[in-house]
Design a protein around this motif. Sequence first.
Motif, PDB file in Angstrom:
ATOM      1  N   TYR A 180       2.112  -9.383   0.112  1.00 52.49           N
ATOM      2  CA  TYR A 180       1.136  -8.746  -0.083  1.00 52.49           C
ATOM      3  C   TYR A 180       1.434  -7.422  -0.979  1.00 52.49           C
ATOM      4  CZ  TYR A 180      -0.670 -12.132   3.471  1.00 52.49           C
ATOM      5  OH  TYR A 180      -1.014 -13.316   3.897  1.00 52.49           O
ATOM      6  N   ASP A 181       0.549  -7.239  -1.825  1.00 56.34           N
ATOM      7  CA  ASP A 181       0.829  -6.127  -2.782  1.00 56.34           C
ATOM      8  C   ASP A 181       0.132  -5.136  -1.977  1.00 56.34           C
ATOM      9  OD1 ASP A 181       1.624  -4.562  -4.927  1.00 56.34           O
ATOM     10  OD2 ASP A 181       0.205  -5.209  -6.339  1.00 56.34           O
ATOM     11  N   VAL A 182       0.320  -4.522  -1.095  1.00 54.15           N
ATOM     12  CA  VAL A 182      -0.268  -3.327  -0.346  1.00 54.15           C
ATOM     13  C   VAL A 182       1.155  -2.701   0.313  1.00 54.15           C
ATOM     14  CG1 VAL A 182      -1.641  -2.686   1.544  1.00 54.15           C
ATOM     15  CG2 VAL A 182      -2.182  -4.680   0.450  1.00 54.15           C
ATOM     16  N   ASP A 183       1.014  -1.356  -0.284  1.00 50.51           N
ATOM     17  CA  ASP A 183       1.940  -0.331   0.016  1.00 50.51           C
ATOM     18  C   ASP A 183       1.777   0.049   1.757  1.00 50.51           C
ATOM     19  OD1 ASP A 183       3.101  -0.418  -2.407  1.00 50.51           O
ATOM     20  OD2 ASP A 183       2.177   1.206  -3.138  1.00 50.51           O
ATOM     21  N   VAL A 184       2.913   0.221   2.311  1.00 54.99           N
ATOM     22  CA  VAL A 184       2.950   0.871   3.626  1.00 54.99           C
ATOM     23  C   VAL A 184       3.396   2.445   3.740  1.00 54.99           C
ATOM     24  CG1 VAL A 184       4.098   0.773   5.915  1.00 54.99           C
ATOM     25  CG2 VAL A 184       3.563  -1.514   4.727  1.00 54.99           C
ATOM     26  N   LEU A 185       2.549   3.100   4.285  1.00 53.51           N
ATOM     27  CA  LEU A 185       2.682   4.723   4.115  1.00 53.51           C
ATOM     28  C   LEU A 185       3.880   5.169   5.344  1.00 53.51           C
ATOM     29  CD1 LEU A 185      -0.738   5.929   3.362  1.00 53.51           C
ATOM     30  CD2 LEU A 185       1.233   5.641   1.734  1.00 53.51           C
ATOM     31  N   SER A 186       3.455   4.304   6.569  1.00 50.76           N
ATOM     32  CA  SER A 186       4.328   4.610   7.633  1.00 50.76           C
ATOM     33  C   SER A 186       4.142   3.486   8.485  1.00 50.76           C
ATOM     34  CB  SER A 186       3.941   6.085   8.334  1.00 50.76           C
ATOM     35  OG  SER A 186       2.569   5.878   8.767  1.00 50.76           O
TER      36      SER A 186
END
Length: 78
Positions: A9-15
């Motif tokens: 999935y092209d969704v970034d994880v911030l934390s």
Amino acid sequence: MLLLDGQSYDVDVLSIKRKAEFLDKYAERTESGDLERELIGVYFNYQLKLAPSTNPTEYDRLWEKLTEAEEFHTVTVP
């Protein structure tokens, strides 16, 4: 990008945060201050903070996967 059950999935994880929860069948303090307990298990709960998505379709696809009627998922975060 993250992997969920082998799908990317092209969704970034911030934390990411992890918390341990202890589940007791019973837990009781004695007069001497000792704790008598029967532990059922330890459960790890994870919290992901995702970056705002520039692609609403990709975020919707991820949301559908996360909320499906499955007991567990395998998540890989780079």
